[in-house]
Design a protein around this motif. Sequence first.
Motif, PDB file in Angstrom:
ATOM      1  N   SER A 185       0.817  -1.207   0.000  1.00 51.39           N
ATOM      2  CA  SER A 185       0.000   0.000   0.000  1.00 51.39           C
ATOM      3  C   SER A 185       0.853   1.260   0.000  1.00 51.39           C
ATOM      4  CB  SER A 185      -0.932   0.008   1.216  1.00 51.39           C
ATOM      5  OG  SER A 185      -0.186   0.085   2.418  1.00 51.39           O
ATOM      6  N   SER A 186       2.091   1.143   0.464  1.00 48.46           N
ATOM      7  CA  SER A 186       2.942   2.325   0.542  1.00 48.46           C
ATOM      8  C   SER A 186       3.829   2.508  -0.679  1.00 48.46           C
ATOM      9  CB  SER A 186       3.819   2.266   1.804  1.00 48.46           C
ATOM     10  OG  SER A 186       4.740   1.202   1.720  1.00 48.46           O
ATOM     11  N   VAL A 187       3.997   1.452  -1.490  1.00 46.85           N
ATOM     12  CA  VAL A 187       4.915   1.570  -2.621  1.00 46.85           C
ATOM     13  C   VAL A 187       4.214   1.707  -3.962  1.00 46.85           C
ATOM     14  CG1 VAL A 187       6.646   0.222  -1.390  1.00 46.85           C
ATOM     15  CG2 VAL A 187       5.153  -0.921  -3.026  1.00 46.85           C
ATOM     16  N   LEU A 188       2.964   1.285  -4.066  1.00 47.68           N
ATOM     17  CA  LEU A 188       2.315   1.247  -5.379  1.00 47.68           C
ATOM     18  C   LEU A 188       2.143   2.630  -5.992  1.00 47.68           C
ATOM     19  CD1 LEU A 188      -0.417  -1.493  -4.841  1.00 47.68           C
ATOM     20  CD2 LEU A 188       1.722  -1.683  -6.097  1.00 47.68           C
ATOM     21  N   ASP A 189       2.014   3.636  -5.139  1.00 49.77           N
ATOM     22  CA  ASP A 189       1.731   4.971  -5.656  1.00 49.77           C
ATOM     23  C   ASP A 189       2.979   5.787  -5.986  1.00 49.77           C
ATOM     24  OD1 ASP A 189      -1.013   4.629  -5.508  1.00 49.77           O
ATOM     25  OD2 ASP A 189      -1.104   5.305  -3.431  1.00 49.77           O
ATOM     26  N   ILE A 190       4.171   5.282  -5.644  1.00 50.19           N
ATOM     27  CA  ILE A 190       5.352   6.136  -5.810  1.00 50.19           C
ATOM     28  C   ILE A 190       6.206   5.755  -7.011  1.00 50.19           C
ATOM     29  CG2 ILE A 190       5.426   6.542  -3.323  1.00 50.19           C
ATOM     30  CD1 ILE A 190       8.014   4.834  -3.335  1.00 50.19           C
ATOM     31  N   TYR A 191       5.859   4.677  -7.710  1.00 49.59           N
ATOM     32  CA  TYR A 191       6.678   4.268  -8.844  1.00 49.59           C
ATOM     33  C   TYR A 191       5.777   3.785  -9.969  1.00 49.59           C
ATOM     34  CZ  TYR A 191      10.729   2.448 -11.340  1.00 49.59           C
ATOM     35  OH  TYR A 191      11.717   2.231 -12.276  1.00 49.59           O
ATOM     36  N   ASP A 192       6.029   4.277 -11.166  1.00 48.02           N
ATOM     37  CA  ASP A 192       5.179   3.986 -12.314  1.00 48.02           C
ATOM     38  C   ASP A 192       5.733   2.782 -13.081  1.00 48.02           C
ATOM     39  OD1 ASP A 192       3.388   4.057 -14.369  1.00 48.02           O
ATOM     40  OD2 ASP A 192       4.278   5.798 -15.367  1.00 48.02           O
ATOM     41  N   LEU A 193       4.899   1.752 -13.211  1.00 48.17           N
ATOM     42  CA  LEU A 193       5.284   0.556 -13.957  1.00 48.17           C
ATOM     43  C   LEU A 193       4.455   0.397 -15.230  1.00 48.17           C
ATOM     44  CD1 LEU A 193       5.830  -2.067 -11.117  1.00 48.17           C
ATOM     45  CD2 LEU A 193       7.548  -1.241 -12.739  1.00 48.17           C
ATOM     46  N   SER A 194       3.919   1.496 -15.747  1.00 49.46           N
ATOM     47  CA  SER A 194       3.061   1.396 -16.938  1.00 49.46           C
ATOM     48  C   SER A 194       3.824   0.948 -18.177  1.00 49.46           C
ATOM     49  CB  SER A 194       2.372   2.738 -17.201  1.00 49.46           C
ATOM     50  OG  SER A 194       3.325   3.766 -17.385  1.00 49.46           O
ATOM     51  N   ASP A 195       5.173   1.040 -18.154  1.00 49.35           N
ATOM     52  CA  ASP A 195       5.950   0.586 -19.303  1.00 49.35           C
ATOM     53  C   ASP A 195       6.420  -0.853 -19.157  1.00 49.35           C
ATOM     54  OD1 ASP A 195       7.646   1.169 -17.196  1.00 49.35           O
ATOM     55  OD2 ASP A 195       9.273   1.880 -18.482  1.00 49.35           O
ATOM     56  N   ALA A 196       6.159  -1.487 -18.007  1.00 47.60           N
ATOM     57  CA  ALA A 196       6.571  -2.877 -17.799  1.00 47.60           C
ATOM     58  C   ALA A 196       5.620  -3.823 -18.521  1.00 47.60           C
ATOM     59  CB  ALA A 196       6.598  -3.197 -16.308  1.00 47.60           C
ATOM     60  N   ARG A 197       6.156  -4.937 -19.011  1.00 50.54           N
ATOM     61  CA  ARG A 197       5.336  -5.930 -19.706  1.00 50.54           C
ATOM     62  C   ARG A 197       5.293  -7.262 -18.967  1.00 50.54           C
ATOM     63  NH1 ARG A 197       3.639  -2.150 -21.085  1.00 50.54           N
ATOM     64  NH2 ARG A 197       3.439  -1.179 -23.143  1.00 50.54           N
ATOM     65  N   LEU A 210       2.353  -9.131  -6.416  1.00 50.71           N
ATOM     66  CA  LEU A 210       2.105  -9.319  -7.843  1.00 50.71           C
ATOM     67  C   LEU A 210       0.628  -9.110  -8.157  1.00 50.71           C
ATOM     68  CD1 LEU A 210       3.125 -10.041 -10.651  1.00 50.71           C
ATOM     69  CD2 LEU A 210       2.623 -12.434 -10.123  1.00 50.71           C
ATOM     70  N   GLY A 211      -0.251  -9.624  -7.306  1.00 49.63           N
ATOM     71  CA  GLY A 211      -1.681  -9.454  -7.538  1.00 49.63           C
ATOM     72  C   GLY A 211      -2.085  -7.993  -7.588  1.00 49.63           C
ATOM     73  N   ALA A 212      -1.547  -7.198  -6.646  1.00 50.55           N
ATOM     74  CA  ALA A 212      -1.877  -5.774  -6.627  1.00 50.55           C
ATOM     75  C   ALA A 212      -1.349  -5.073  -7.875  1.00 50.55           C
ATOM     76  CB  ALA A 212      -1.297  -5.127  -5.366  1.00 50.55           C
ATOM     77  N   LEU A 213      -0.157  -5.466  -8.339  1.00 49.52           N
ATOM     78  CA  LEU A 213       0.414  -4.853  -9.537  1.00 49.52           C
ATOM     79  C   LEU A 213      -0.376  -5.228 -10.780  1.00 49.52           C
ATOM     80  CD1 LEU A 213       4.204  -5.337  -8.754  1.00 49.52           C
ATOM     81  CD2 LEU A 213       2.962  -3.161  -8.835  1.00 49.52           C
ATOM     82  N   LEU A 214      -0.791  -6.478 -10.871  1.00 50.33           N
ATOM     83  CA  LEU A 214      -1.579  -6.899 -12.035  1.00 50.33           C
ATOM     84  C   LEU A 214      -2.941  -6.216 -12.063  1.00 50.33           C
ATOM     85  CD1 LEU A 214      -0.796 -10.738 -12.157  1.00 50.33           C
ATOM     86  CD2 LEU A 214       0.186  -8.913 -13.563  1.00 50.33           C
ATOM     87  N   GLN A 215      -3.521  -5.968 -10.897  1.00 46.11           N
ATOM     88  CA  GLN A 215      -4.784  -5.229 -10.854  1.00 46.11           C
ATOM     89  C   GLN A 215      -4.598  -3.797 -11.330  1.00 46.11           C
ATOM     90  OE1 GLN A 215      -5.917  -5.845  -6.705  1.00 46.11           O
ATOM     91  NE2 GLN A 215      -7.610  -7.151  -7.338  1.00 46.11           N
ATOM     92  N   ARG A 216      -3.479  -3.208 -10.995  1.00 48.99           N
ATOM     93  CA  ARG A 216      -3.241  -1.802 -11.349  1.00 48.99           C
ATOM     94  C   ARG A 216      -2.825  -1.637 -12.802  1.00 48.99           C
ATOM     95  NH1 ARG A 216      -0.669   3.050  -7.932  1.00 48.99           N
ATOM     96  NH2 ARG A 216      -2.432   2.378  -6.696  1.00 48.99           N
ATOM     97  N   TYR A 217      -2.065  -2.601 -13.345  1.00 53.39           N
ATOM     98  CA  TYR A 217      -1.509  -2.462 -14.700  1.00 53.39           C
ATOM     99  C   TYR A 217      -2.053  -3.594 -15.581  1.00 53.39           C
ATOM    100  CZ  TYR A 217       1.733   0.735 -12.405  1.00 53.39           C
ATOM    101  OH  TYR A 217       2.285   1.767 -11.683  1.00 53.39           O
ATOM    102  N   LEU A 220       0.216  -5.838 -17.842  1.00 56.23           N
ATOM    103  CA  LEU A 220       1.294  -6.571 -17.198  1.00 56.23           C
ATOM    104  C   LEU A 220       0.951  -8.055 -17.035  1.00 56.23           C
ATOM    105  CD1 LEU A 220       4.082  -5.983 -15.828  1.00 56.23           C
ATOM    106  CD2 LEU A 220       2.823  -5.774 -13.654  1.00 56.23           C
ATOM    107  N   THR A 221       1.946  -8.911 -17.251  1.00 54.49           N
ATOM    108  CA  THR A 221       1.860 -10.309 -16.834  1.00 54.49           C
ATOM    109  C   THR A 221       2.972 -10.546 -15.816  1.00 54.49           C
ATOM    110  OG1 THR A 221       3.338 -11.130 -18.568  1.00 54.49           O
ATOM    111  CG2 THR A 221       0.969 -11.018 -19.077  1.00 54.49           C
TER     112      THR A 221
END
Length: 362
Positions: A185-197, A210-217, A220-221
Amino acid sequence: MTVHHPTAPEAAHEVPAHEVPAHEAPAHEVPAPVRMYEMLYSSLVSQLILAVAELGVADAIGDEVRHVDDIAERTGTHPASLYRGLRALASVGVFTEVEPETFGLTPLAATLRSDVPGSMRDLARYVGLPERQQSFGALAHTLRTGRPAFDHVHGSDFWTYIAAHPERGDLFNRAMASMSVMVNSSVLDIYDLSDARRLVDVGGGHGQLLGALLQRYPQLTGVVYDLPRVVPEARTVLADLGVAERAECVGGDFLLSVPEGADTYVLSWTLHDWDDEDAVTILRNIRRALGDSGRLIVIDEVLPEGDTPHFGKFEDIVMLSLLTGQVRTEAQFAALFEKAGFRHVETLPTRSPTSLVVAVPV
């Protein structure tokens, strides 16, 4: 703890403690023996929290305000003793005595409920394990020898012990999942991974990050990579989060290798468990899998230099006592990266004790 030490000579002419509690007075006005007395007993706060977490007191209170007799009946405890424990915790903001012998939850106490997002109950129960507590009681051995107190007390290193006691290992994994929720919850908002695949979470545990990142992007796989006995839980978590179709769960040993084919690798709340030699081995395995492009993200505590207070300086003592790892400074991270073929790019602090450290291949 409010106390005025009766034998402290420096305190002989101070205002009585019941008028100015030592913990409320300016630090320069509190005699050193009084402050030391309070620090010696401060562990009782932690011990009481561990006890009520194990007993399920926060669950028993829930959204209600309950008399201690009711709480005791629900938890199978001794009412008068439970009252004294809750009264002490209420004095530091954990629980609140809204009427005589009647208690409700504060925001701190609510984190000990089992049924709330971000529950810390499993973490508290893990912290309270007798094996851990006994190890901390033998810290003098570690300071003398430089070897983990856990090994000295239990005749086994921590990881071997956990593997041999599956119920302890299960609680450890649930506790680390609790930590992951807090860190995520503290790291997801400070770094942009929109270019990650494609992303590999190395030592990804039950897959919450990983689940939180996949929900946000949605582009992403990802892969959760952890020990074979851990990844089945990750499959369940990822399915519950609705992202299983974009995720793989792979069992293995990151001291030997990590999955290839991703542009982003993450080590979250993991590297501090390992000494420098093993940490470099893990990083080199990631470097080999990553190739010459992409990035590594390390989510971990980064210690400030000097006397600056930081929770990680005490987490480092946990590492010293239980394992062979350590919590590191930015310079120490940079040195590890260099040995493993990475270059440190930036360190981003978060709202939690952790920071996000970014490195790229060289």
